[in-house]
Scaffold this motif. Sequence first.
Motif, PDB file in Angstrom:
ATOM      1  N   PHE A  26      -2.635   5.540   2.109  1.00  0.00           N
ATOM      2  CA  PHE A  26      -2.573   6.754   1.292  1.00  0.00           C
ATOM      3  C   PHE A  26      -2.449   7.993   2.167  1.00  0.00           C
ATOM      4  N   GLU A  27      -3.258   8.073   3.206  1.00  0.00           N
ATOM      5  CA  GLU A  27      -3.236   9.227   4.099  1.00  0.00           C
ATOM      6  C   GLU A  27      -1.956   9.273   4.920  1.00  0.00           C
ATOM      7  N   ILE A  72      -2.298  -5.246  -2.099  1.00  0.00           N
ATOM      8  CA  ILE A  72      -2.795  -4.929  -0.766  1.00  0.00           C
ATOM      9  C   ILE A  72      -3.157  -6.169   0.040  1.00  0.00           C
ATOM     10  N   ASP A  73      -3.512  -7.261  -0.661  1.00  0.00           N
ATOM     11  CA  ASP A  73      -3.912  -8.484   0.032  1.00  0.00           C
ATOM     12  C   ASP A  73      -2.881  -9.599  -0.079  1.00  0.00           C
ATOM     13  N   ASN A  74      -1.675  -9.248  -0.550  1.00  0.00           N
ATOM     14  CA  ASN A  74      -0.563 -10.199  -0.627  1.00  0.00           C
ATOM     15  C   ASN A  74      -0.964 -11.477  -1.363  1.00  0.00           C
ATOM     16  N   GLU A  75      -1.555 -11.298  -2.550  1.00  0.00           N
ATOM     17  CA  GLU A  75      -1.978 -12.435  -3.365  1.00  0.00           C
ATOM     18  C   GLU A  75      -0.877 -12.841  -4.331  1.00  0.00           C
ATOM     19  N   ASP A  76      -0.588 -14.131  -4.365  1.00  0.00           N
ATOM     20  CA  ASP A  76       0.453 -14.624  -5.265  1.00  0.00           C
ATOM     21  C   ASP A  76       0.106 -14.397  -6.726  1.00  0.00           C
ATOM     22  N   LEU A  85       4.334  -4.861  -2.011  1.00  0.00           N
ATOM     23  CA  LEU A  85       3.676  -5.088  -0.726  1.00  0.00           C
ATOM     24  C   LEU A  85       3.694  -3.799   0.088  1.00  0.00           C
ATOM     25  N   PRO A  86       2.724  -3.627   0.979  1.00  0.00           N
ATOM     26  CA  PRO A  86       2.697  -2.405   1.789  1.00  0.00           C
ATOM     27  C   PRO A  86       4.014  -2.128   2.510  1.00  0.00           C
ATOM     28  N   GLU A 116      10.142   2.424   0.608  1.00  0.00           N
ATOM     29  CA  GLU A 116      11.377   2.375  -0.182  1.00  0.00           C
ATOM     30  C   GLU A 116      11.119   2.742  -1.635  1.00  0.00           C
ATOM     31  N   LEU A 117      10.000   2.257  -2.181  1.00  0.00           N
ATOM     32  CA  LEU A 117       9.691   2.567  -3.574  1.00  0.00           C
ATOM     33  C   LEU A 117       9.335   4.040  -3.739  1.00  0.00           C
ATOM     34  N   ILE A 118       8.605   4.592  -2.798  1.00  0.00           N
ATOM     35  CA  ILE A 118       8.298   6.026  -2.849  1.00  0.00           C
ATOM     36  C   ILE A 118       9.580   6.845  -2.827  1.00  0.00           C
ATOM     37  N   LYS A 119      10.486   6.476  -1.966  1.00  0.00           N
ATOM     38  CA  LYS A 119      11.756   7.202  -1.859  1.00  0.00           C
ATOM     39  C   LYS A 119      12.503   7.190  -3.186  1.00  0.00           C
TER      40      LYS A 119
END
Length: 242
Positions: free
Chosen positions: A196-197, A145-149, A155-156, A161-164
Amino acid sequence: MKEEDHNVNSQTLINNWQQVKEQITQAYEQASERDSRSSNNTILLAVSKTKPADMIAILAAQGQSDFGENYLQEAIEKITALKMQPVGESIVWHYIGSIQRNKTRDIAEHFDWAQTVERDIIAKRLNDQRPAALPPLNVLIQLNIDNEDSKSGCLPAQLPELIKAIKGYERLQLRGLMIIPAKANTDAFARTKQLFEEVKADCPELNNWDTLSMGMSGDMAEAIENGTTMVRVGTAIFGQRA
């Protein structure tokens, strides 16, 4: 593993667990003062990594059902041992460690939940390797969520695409999102709840999209205030790791 871990006082362990449950209730009471829609429906996931099976059995006998494990071979040994005990039937096992390709078969065969799915190839392997005799594997998408290496997770922007992809896997049941936010980023819970919502609204076909796994011992109250449905607590229940 230190010997004192095996000889832990069972009443201390039970007291710790009860205190955590009380803290969850208190956090909900405080949240409901600000938002009357808040309701105490959070699942307590007891993170039992590095702790022996007898500690898990003690809590399972008290009614704790959900346990989280990070280390696969250690977890399988405990799952196998506890299946031989009456309490083993009530335990719901969650895999919360990172998932490499060589781990997917064991996760698919032994766990009820996989909380750290971040790539389609991992989801596909879990689906293909889930035994037909078992119900579909519950999965959460781990978001970075915070794009940490230094952290895993999709990533958001990659989430749709991953849900699909996961929606097409019959042996997986997509349940929601899991995050480990940056310590300094206090709005990560709110941003994850919003995502999420949005998914819930955009994908009504996800009938079981119901789980937000966020919040641990140190930020449990903040996560509850922002709508988590599952908190992952280890040290506050079991004590320090060996």
